[in-house]
Design a protein around this motif. Structure first.
Motif, PDB file in Angstrom:
ATOM      1  N   CYS A  33      -6.350   5.904  -0.066  1.00 53.03           N
ATOM      2  CA  CYS A  33      -5.756   4.569  -0.223  1.00 53.03           C
ATOM      3  C   CYS A  33      -6.515   3.564   0.632  1.00 53.03           C
ATOM      4  O   CYS A  33      -7.025   3.917   1.698  1.00 53.03           O
ATOM      5  N   HIS A  35      -5.194   1.173   2.317  1.00 51.79           N
ATOM      6  CA  HIS A  35      -4.385   0.956   3.518  1.00 51.79           C
ATOM      7  C   HIS A  35      -3.068   1.696   3.284  1.00 51.79           C
ATOM      8  O   HIS A  35      -2.799   2.156   2.171  1.00 51.79           O
ATOM      9  N   ILE A  36      -2.246   1.799   4.322  1.00 44.76           N
ATOM     10  CA  ILE A  36      -0.982   2.533   4.169  1.00 44.76           C
ATOM     11  C   ILE A  36       0.172   1.541   4.039  1.00 44.76           C
ATOM     12  O   ILE A  36       0.354   0.667   4.887  1.00 44.76           O
ATOM     13  N   CYS A  37       0.956   1.698   2.982  1.00 43.54           N
ATOM     14  CA  CYS A  37       2.124   0.834   2.786  1.00 43.54           C
ATOM     15  C   CYS A  37       3.303   1.441   3.559  1.00 43.54           C
ATOM     16  O   CYS A  37       3.514   2.658   3.509  1.00 43.54           O
ATOM     17  N   TYR A  39       6.457   1.765   3.273  1.00 44.04           N
ATOM     18  CA  TYR A  39       7.585   2.461   2.626  1.00 44.04           C
ATOM     19  C   TYR A  39       7.158   3.759   1.961  1.00 44.04           C
ATOM     20  O   TYR A  39       7.972   4.517   1.471  1.00 44.04           O
ATOM     21  N   CYS A  40       5.842   4.028   1.945  1.00 41.16           N
ATOM     22  CA  CYS A  40       5.308   5.072   1.068  1.00 41.16           C
ATOM     23  C   CYS A  40       5.370   6.474   1.672  1.00 41.16           C
ATOM     24  O   CYS A  40       4.888   6.700   2.787  1.00 41.16           O
ATOM     25  N   LYS A  44      -1.212  11.019   1.398  1.00 36.38           N
ATOM     26  CA  LYS A  44      -2.390  10.154   1.251  1.00 36.38           C
ATOM     27  C   LYS A  44      -3.040   9.909   2.605  1.00 36.38           C
ATOM     28  O   LYS A  44      -2.453  10.212   3.655  1.00 36.38           O
ATOM     29  N   GLY A  85      -1.574   9.102  -7.135  1.00 35.05           N
ATOM     30  CA  GLY A  85      -2.023   9.181  -5.735  1.00 35.05           C
ATOM     31  C   GLY A  85      -0.981   8.635  -4.788  1.00 35.05           C
ATOM     32  O   GLY A  85       0.211   8.709  -5.053  1.00 35.05           O
ATOM     33  N   GLY A  86      -1.554   8.074  -3.706  1.00 31.78           N
ATOM     34  CA  GLY A  86      -2.910   7.627  -3.517  1.00 31.78           C
ATOM     35  C   GLY A  86      -3.309   6.503  -4.473  1.00 31.78           C
ATOM     36  O   GLY A  86      -2.491   5.919  -5.145  1.00 31.78           O
ATOM     37  N   THR A  87      -4.575   6.253  -4.491  1.00 30.64           N
ATOM     38  CA  THR A  87      -5.098   5.163  -5.313  1.00 30.64           C
ATOM     39  C   THR A  87      -6.298   5.630  -6.135  1.00 30.64           C
ATOM     40  O   THR A  87      -7.457   5.386  -5.760  1.00 30.64           O
ATOM     41  N   ASN A 117      -4.432   0.029  -8.216  1.00 24.54           N
ATOM     42  CA  ASN A 117      -3.880  -0.894  -7.229  1.00 24.54           C
ATOM     43  C   ASN A 117      -4.463  -2.289  -7.477  1.00 24.54           C
ATOM     44  O   ASN A 117      -5.687  -2.423  -7.556  1.00 24.54           O
ATOM     45  N   ARG A 154       2.219  -4.906   1.146  1.00 26.13           N
ATOM     46  CA  ARG A 154       1.173  -4.898   0.130  1.00 26.13           C
ATOM     47  C   ARG A 154       0.223  -6.063   0.407  1.00 26.13           C
ATOM     48  O   ARG A 154       0.644  -7.139   0.809  1.00 26.13           O
TER      49      ARG A 154
HETATM   50  S1  SF4 Z   1      -0.066   5.516  -2.480  1.00 29.10           S
HETATM   51 FE1  SF4 Z   1       0.259   3.380  -3.115  1.00 29.10          FE
HETATM   52  S2  SF4 Z   1       2.121   2.805  -2.036  1.00 29.10           S
HETATM   53 FE2  SF4 Z   1       1.351   4.640  -1.019  1.00 29.10          FE
HETATM   54  S3  SF4 Z   1       0.073   3.906   0.655  1.00 29.10           S
HETATM   55 FE3  SF4 Z   1      -1.258   4.198  -1.090  1.00 29.10          FE
HETATM   56  S4  SF4 Z   1      -1.358   2.189  -2.078  1.00 29.10           S
HETATM   57 FE4  SF4 Z   1       0.417   2.166  -0.717  1.00 29.10          FE
END
Ligand code: SF4
Length: 414
Positions: A33, A35-37, A39-40, A44, A85-87, A117, A154
């Protein structure tokens, strides 16, 4: 060899409703990813090198071949493919080419989805994705409200989202599914969820996947109060009415689309799926020995995968990589596990639980009377919360948001 559920229960009618030939899916987890969101809760990492990526995709090919060898009965059959994912959209189409080549040499791919994304997508890549074999895009938009995006951590803008839909559409994608998060506490969302859906629809989205925000323990949101259940219910009703008015059908509690969702159907209707790559899960097809299949997950549980923010996976070191790709089989599913899991997912679908299936698995031809004589279920039928027909029993669209609470009631009667 029996392919649990459809063959066994003789409800071919049900798969006909789904209008798909695929009865097995492949899920590939791409854990990188930008960056890290906060809430996720997915597996990842945002810390990786080009070498990590190359090694990771190599391991995916090895693992894919291993599982293909283990399901000879599905060779030359239809499948669905999903890169989540992930992205996965961080990478050029060329990264996916060899995986598609392998899959195409064994199967017919009926649907292939790429999760993307809005922050990192590039306009020029969409055509390449289509050419390599993808025919469905999901876009991790989450909201068209700038304030909600900021709270959710985000980094993309509403304009990025609308541009991404346009790019995917111009490249030739018809199936463009957009993820939305609802149920944020009062004051966060400054645009109504209805208006967001309208704008996404006008931009060319073919559907939305709407998830109520849940606060998970191992996330950076763990100690916050951003989720609100009452607002989630109110917004769920808004989503229902808006999607209905623009022609997005409800395929499952959280999924609305004017097009098919074939890979998701594999999960919702109890078909087997092969998970590949760190953090993925799978359900192997049933065999004579294990009639209800075996679940497995890929990757060792480690401190890294439970660290707050869940951002510490390591792929550069070979030993760590091997641990991250190790296969962990669960105890084979029992009949009771199978029944419970099926009730849980079928109640989320518009088709509900087929009565033939209920009779077969309860082993009781009188099961309908038992259900109808249950005072709670009977009352819910009269209130229109539970729908009962000659073929099935299901929850009304409005009641689906409380679906989990009905599962225990049904299971206790079967
Ligand atoms: S998987 Fe999606 S929601 Fe989770 S950290 Fe990565 S971009 Fe953010």
């Amino acid at each position: 060899m029996e392919k649990c559920f459809f063959k066994k229960m003789d409800t071919k009618k049900m798969i006909d409703i789904l209008s798909q030939k695929a009865t097995i899916g492949f899920y590939f987890h791409i854990p990188f990813c930008p960056h890290i969101c906060p809430y996720c809760d997915f597996i990842k990492t945002s810390k990786f090198t080009k070498k990590d990526i190359i090694e990771y995709f190599n391991e995916l090919k090895i693992q894919l071949k291993f599982f293909i060898d283990n399901i000879p009965e599905y060779h030359n059959k239809h499948i669905t493919v999903y890169f989540g994912g992930g992205t996965p959209g961080l990478f050029e189409a060329s990264y996916y080419k060899e995986l598609f080549d392998i899959l195409n040499s064994f199967f017919y791919i009926e649907e292939a989805t790429l999760e993307t994304n809005p922050l990192t997508n590039l306009e020029r890549r969409f055509e390449d994705y289509l050419n390599v074999g993808f025919n469905r895009i999901t876009l991790g938009a989450q909201s068209l409200c700038s304030n909600a995006l900021k709270i959710l951590g985000r980094k993309h803008t509403p304009e990025n989202i609308l541009n991404n839909i346009k790019w995917a559409k111009n490249a030739g994608f018809k199936n463009i599914q957009v993820d939305l998060i609802y149920g944020l506490k009062n004051g966060v969302r400054t645009i109504s969820v209805k208006d967001e859906i309208e704008s996404l629809y006008e931009a060319g989205s073919s559907g939305i996947s709407a998830y109520a925000l849940t606060i998970e323990k191992r996330t950076l949101f763990a100690k916050t109060d951003f989720a609100n259940d009452d607002i989630a219910v109110q917004e769920y009703y808004e989503i229902l009415s808006k999607c209905k008015s623009i022609g997005f059908q409800q395929h499952e509690t959280s999924n609305f689309s004017s097009l098919d969702t074939k890979h998701n159907n594999i999960y919702w209707y109890g078909m087997p799926y092969i998970g590949i790559g760190t953090g993925s899960h799978g359900l192997l097809p049933s065999t004579k020995e294990y009639p209800y299949g075996i679940r497995y997950k890929i990757g060792e549980e480690s401190e890294a995968s439970y660290a707050p923010g869940n951002d510490k996976l390591i792929f550069s070191d070979k030993n760590e990589r091997m641990k991250n790709f190790s296969i962990h089989y669960e105890t084979p599913r029992s009949k009771q596990d199978y029944i419970s899991e099926m009730i849980f997912t079928l109640l989320r679908t518009p088709n509900g639980i087929p009565l033939d299936w209920l009779k077969l698995y309860s082993g009781n031809n009188d099961i309908l009377n038992i259900l109808l004589n249950n005072s709670k279920i009977n009352r819910a039928i009269h209130e229109g919360k539970i729908l009962f027909s000659e073929r099935s029993i299901s929850l009304s669209p409005e009641e689906k948001i409380r679906g989990d609470s009905w599962v225990a009631d049904f299971i206790s009667l079967i």
